[in-house]
Scaffold this active site. Structure first.
Site, PDB file in Angstrom:
ATOM      1  N   ASP A  88     -33.492   6.540 -14.120  1.00  0.00           N
ATOM      2  CA  ASP A  88     -33.199   5.607 -14.984  1.00  0.00           C
ATOM      3  C   ASP A  88     -31.984   4.931 -14.917  1.00  0.00           C
ATOM      4  O   ASP A  88     -31.148   5.311 -15.658  1.00  0.00           O
ATOM      5  CB  ASP A  88     -33.762   6.041 -16.424  1.00  0.00           C
ATOM      6  CG  ASP A  88     -33.875   4.617 -17.134  1.00  0.00           C
ATOM      7  OD1 ASP A  88     -33.564   3.508 -16.969  1.00  0.00           O
ATOM      8  OD2 ASP A  88     -34.278   4.663 -18.521  1.00  0.00           O
ATOM      9  N   LYS A 144     -26.760  -2.054 -28.612  1.00  0.00           N
ATOM     10  CA  LYS A 144     -27.411  -0.805 -28.615  1.00  0.00           C
ATOM     11  C   LYS A 144     -26.333   0.511 -28.223  1.00  0.00           C
ATOM     12  O   LYS A 144     -26.562   1.595 -28.873  1.00  0.00           O
ATOM     13  CB  LYS A 144     -28.306  -0.542 -27.562  1.00  0.00           C
ATOM     14  CG  LYS A 144     -29.092   0.726 -27.639  1.00  0.00           C
ATOM     15  CD  LYS A 144     -30.297   0.656 -26.586  1.00  0.00           C
ATOM     16  CE  LYS A 144     -30.918   1.807 -26.221  1.00  0.00           C
ATOM     17  NZ  LYS A 144     -32.285   1.739 -25.216  1.00  0.00           N
ATOM     18  N   ASP A 148     -40.097  -0.344 -26.154  1.00  0.00           N
ATOM     19  CA  ASP A 148     -38.726  -0.040 -25.269  1.00  0.00           C
ATOM     20  C   ASP A 148     -37.734  -0.837 -25.790  1.00  0.00           C
ATOM     21  O   ASP A 148     -37.522  -1.897 -25.208  1.00  0.00           O
ATOM     22  CB  ASP A 148     -39.206  -0.370 -23.630  1.00  0.00           C
ATOM     23  CG  ASP A 148     -37.734   0.011 -22.891  1.00  0.00           C
ATOM     24  OD1 ASP A 148     -36.606   0.459 -23.511  1.00  0.00           O
ATOM     25  OD2 ASP A 148     -37.834  -0.277 -21.543  1.00  0.00           O
TER      26      ASP A 148
HETATM   27  P1  ADP Z   1     -32.327  -1.748 -20.200  1.00  0.00           P
HETATM   28  O1  ADP Z   1     -33.265  -0.851 -20.149  1.00  0.00           O
HETATM   29  O2  ADP Z   1     -31.087  -1.134 -20.085  1.00  0.00           O
HETATM   30  O3  ADP Z   1     -32.254  -2.759 -21.291  1.00  0.00           O
HETATM   31  P2  ADP Z   1     -33.497  -2.678 -17.638  1.00  0.00           P
HETATM   32  O4  ADP Z   1     -34.240  -1.477 -17.415  1.00  0.00           O
HETATM   33  O5  ADP Z   1     -34.472  -3.808 -17.885  1.00  0.00           O
HETATM   34  O6  ADP Z   1     -32.474  -2.434 -18.919  1.00  0.00           O
HETATM   35  O7  ADP Z   1     -32.662  -3.288 -16.522  1.00  0.00           O
HETATM   36  C1  ADP Z   1     -31.680  -4.268 -16.639  1.00  0.00           C
HETATM   37  C2  ADP Z   1     -30.851  -4.330 -15.718  1.00  0.00           C
HETATM   38  O8  ADP Z   1     -31.706  -4.305 -14.496  1.00  0.00           O
HETATM   39  C3  ADP Z   1     -29.853  -5.668 -15.683  1.00  0.00           C
HETATM   40  O9  ADP Z   1     -28.726  -4.961 -15.320  1.00  0.00           O
HETATM   41  C4  ADP Z   1     -30.584  -6.450 -14.387  1.00  0.00           C
HETATM   42  O10 ADP Z   1     -29.624  -7.075 -13.961  1.00  0.00           O
HETATM   43  C5  ADP Z   1     -31.036  -5.286 -13.610  1.00  0.00           C
HETATM   44  N1  ADP Z   1     -32.168  -6.074 -12.717  1.00  0.00           N
HETATM   45  C6  ADP Z   1     -33.172  -6.864 -12.955  1.00  0.00           C
HETATM   46  N2  ADP Z   1     -33.905  -6.872 -12.051  1.00  0.00           N
HETATM   47  C7  ADP Z   1     -33.365  -6.781 -11.063  1.00  0.00           C
HETATM   48  C8  ADP Z   1     -33.343  -7.302  -9.462  1.00  0.00           C
HETATM   49  N3  ADP Z   1     -34.267  -7.688  -9.145  1.00  0.00           N
HETATM   50  N4  ADP Z   1     -32.225  -6.487  -8.886  1.00  0.00           N
HETATM   51  C9  ADP Z   1     -31.173  -6.221  -9.369  1.00  0.00           C
HETATM   52  N5  ADP Z   1     -31.032  -5.679 -10.551  1.00  0.00           N
HETATM   53  C10 ADP Z   1     -32.152  -6.222 -11.363  1.00  0.00           C
HETATM   54 MG    MG Z   2     -34.357   0.976 -20.184  1.00  0.00          MG
END
Ligand code: ADP
Ligand code: MG
Length: 581
Positions: free
Chosen positions: A168, A68, A6
């Site tokens: 998502d 990205k 991912d």
């Molecule tokens: P991506 O796939 O877009 O790279 P993710 O699915 O890993 O990202 O999500 C990242 C986002 O989720 C970030 O903005 C992060 O701050 C937020 N995030 C992760 N854990 C938490 C949490 N416990 N509470 C609120 N936001 C969160």
């Molecule tokens: Mg993602």
């Protein structure tokens, strides 16, 4: 060995298939999520992941993140000695994940399935494939992130047909997909989303409010006091995460130079305030949801289940909103920020026909309408610039469609074919993918026929073929805006150039990260604590040079204890389990 990846906007993760199902691969810091950040230190050493994220707080101009968003474009950024495209930066993240996988699995990893947002266009998908190549990986498949999530859940499902909405909300993008699950088959019926909506918007809004309470305007502060803003952002990210599990959090505010001077100014934020401030961001998920359900020709009540994907869905306010919209509690058996990598691993298993997968079938849809430019007769004249769709948005792929065109003028021997993607009626409002000229059309009256065939393969790569009906003369092009004309030798050179970038040995990653974290903290501490930390840092660097194992371990734990006094919460990687269903 093949893995599933991912490659996220803010976090990336890798997983592999076992006989017991997909498993996540921990990185060198034993975390499952690796920040998608790349940085170069002043001595031009490269950092990837969490150490780079720490470096970004200190020296934002030496680091790149959220690249990205620029995949498949000509965007470039200078870091240290050279310039990088988004594709190259992504390849460095992929390389880091590959090395972590090789260390964890103790074998060579040379193939991968990589996920992309459903909204990624053709150029962006190809750039992702190239990023994999640059990292020394053969990209066996590109799949949509929501599809991967559905696969991760779908594997465990059986029996009745289900219609699933995959919601998502990641760091920077929002996708919603309507997916059919039946008898181990996964079929995406429709996808919609927004390329600029994610968890980072929540952090930024929170930071803007905090700054506002101290008389700053976010945009101006970003220019005038960047160190202050970088720190407030980092504090707000931590506060946002805390607010997902408690009612209040504090944000410490440094001075204009980004220093914390005693007594440190603090802002207290309640969950209710945070919810209120970010309501307008959350409201933006409604329209794409409506569009996806409409495209799937369904009603909200037809959705039997809702799956949460993306770290931002850990926020209670998001869960609540999703529950209201779909009138049902979403599922969250799997961690939302890991589920895409798990699905990619299942797909990787499918590629190698892992026996535990029997005959899971996966189908996908085209994320955009694809077509050509034509002229239309309006009254007595012909007007150009109209878009003729050939493959409509949300058509199940792979797909091949033919559309017959004819010449407008007598003795017209050639025809320009402009290939576009988008939903607008006029081509000027859509994205031009490529154009080419069909030559050798036999002379004669207007109305000579030309067949245009569009073939969209499983990776979302488009091939266009034009045939002059009378002569059967063919012109075919693969729409490869960026990968066009790249020879194997050129790829090899590009791979070698990326490989030449100096990285630290993997076993040093944890130490490097600790130094970067300590350096960031150093600037935040009062003078008294600084002196102590400086001593620890000097000592740590000395024993690292001396390779004195025992002393390294001693300094390490002492530094960790010291740093944890000042950091209420880790800035990244939340590996607590989500409430089980
Ligand atoms: P991506 O796939 O877009 O790279 P993710 O699915 O890993 O990202 O999500 C990242 C986002 O989720 C970030 O903005 C992060 O701050 C937020 N995030 C992760 N854990 C938490 C949490 N416990 N509470 C609120 N936001 C969160
Ligand atoms: Mg993602």
């Amino acid at each position: 060995m093949i893995i599933g990846i991912d490659l996220g906007t803010t976090f990336s993760a890798a997983a592999y298939m076992t006989s017991d199902g997909p498993r996540l691969i921990p990185n060198a810091l034993s975390e499952t999520l690796t920040p998608s950040v790349v940085g170069f230190d002043t001595d031009d050493a490269m950092f990837v992941g969490r150490a780079a994220k720490e470096l970004a707080v200190l020296q934002p101009d030496r680091c790149a993140s959220v690249f990205k968003r620029y995949m498949g474009s000509t965007w470039k950024v200078r870091l240290g000695k050279r310039e990088f495209t988004a594709e190259e930066l992504s390849s460095l993240i992929l390389r880091s994940l590959k090395e972590d996988a090789e260390a964890h699995l103790d074998t060579i990893v040379d193939r991968a399935v990589i996920t992309v947002p459903a909204y990624f266009n053709d150029n962006q998908r190809k750039a992702t494939i190239r990023a994999g190549q640059l990292a020394g990986l053969t990209v066996e498949r590109i799949i949509n992130e929501p599809t991967a999530a559905a696969i991760a859940y779908g594997l465990h499902e059986s029996g009745d047909e289900k219609v699933i909405a995959v919601f998502d909300l990641g760091g920077g993008t929002f996708d919603v997909s309507i997916v059919d699950l039946f008898d181990g088959a996964v079929e995406v019926r429709a996808s919609s989303g927004e390329a600029f909506l994610g968890g980072e918007d929540f952090t930024q809004t929170l930071a803007a409010r905090v700054l506002e309470s101290r008389g700053f305007v976010f945009e101006r502060a970003e220019l005038e006091t960047p160190a202050l803003v970088a720190r407030v952002m980092q504090q707000c990210e931590a506060a946002k995460r805390l607010l997902s599990r408690q009612d209040a959090a504090r944000v410490r505010i440094p001075n204009r130079d980004g220093q914390y001077v005693d007594p440190v100014d603090e802002v207290q934020i309640s969950r209710d305030e945070f919810t209120k401030w970010t309501e307008h961001i959350l409201a933006r998920v409604e329209l794409p949801i409506r569009r996806a359900i409409g495209d799937a020709k369904l009603n909200r009540t037809d959705i039997t289940e809702v799956i949460l994907v993306g770290g931002a869905t850990r926020m209670p306010t998001v869960v609540q909103r999703v529950t209201e919209i779909f009138q049902k509690e979403p599922r969250s058996r799997l961690n939302p920020d890991e589920v895409v990598a798990l699905g990619a691993a299942v797909q990787a298993g499918l590629v190698t026909r892992n026996s535990s997968l029997d005959d899971l079938v996966v189908t996908d849809v085209s994320p955009f309408t694809l077509g050509v430019e034509i002229s239309k007769q309006i009254g007595t004249e012909y007007r150009g610039g109209y878009f003729l769709p050939i493959i409509s948005r949300n058509t199940t792929i792979p797909v091949s469609r033919v559309q017959r065109l004819s010449t407008l003028h007598a003795n017209q021997t050639q025809l320009r074919v402009g290939v576009y993607q988008g939903e607008a009626r006029r081509t000027q409002d859509n994205l031009l993918l490529d154009d080419f000229v069909v030559q050798g059309i036999p002379r004669g009256p207007a109305g000579q026929e030309i067949d245009i065939r569009f073939t969209y393969d499983l990776n979302g790569v488009l091939e266009v073929e034009a045939t002059v009906v009378e002569t059967k003369r063919k012109v075919s092009v693969v729409i490869t805006k960026h990968a066009k004309g790249v020879s194997p030798a050129e790829i090899e050179r590009a791979v070698a150039a990326m490989e030449a970038l100096k990285t630290h040995p993997r076993e040093e990653t944890a130490n490097r990260f600790l130094i970067k974290r300590a350096e960031r903290m150093y600037q935040e501490l009062s003078v008294f604590h600084r002196d102590h930390l400086a001593e620890l840092l000097d000592g740590f660097e000395t024993v690292l040079d001396l390779q004195d194992r025992e002393a390294i371990d001693r300094y390490r734990s002492e530094m960790e204890i010291f740093l944890s006094q000042f950091e209420s919460q880790e800035p990244a990687g939340d590996d607590d389990d989500v409430a089980s269903e």
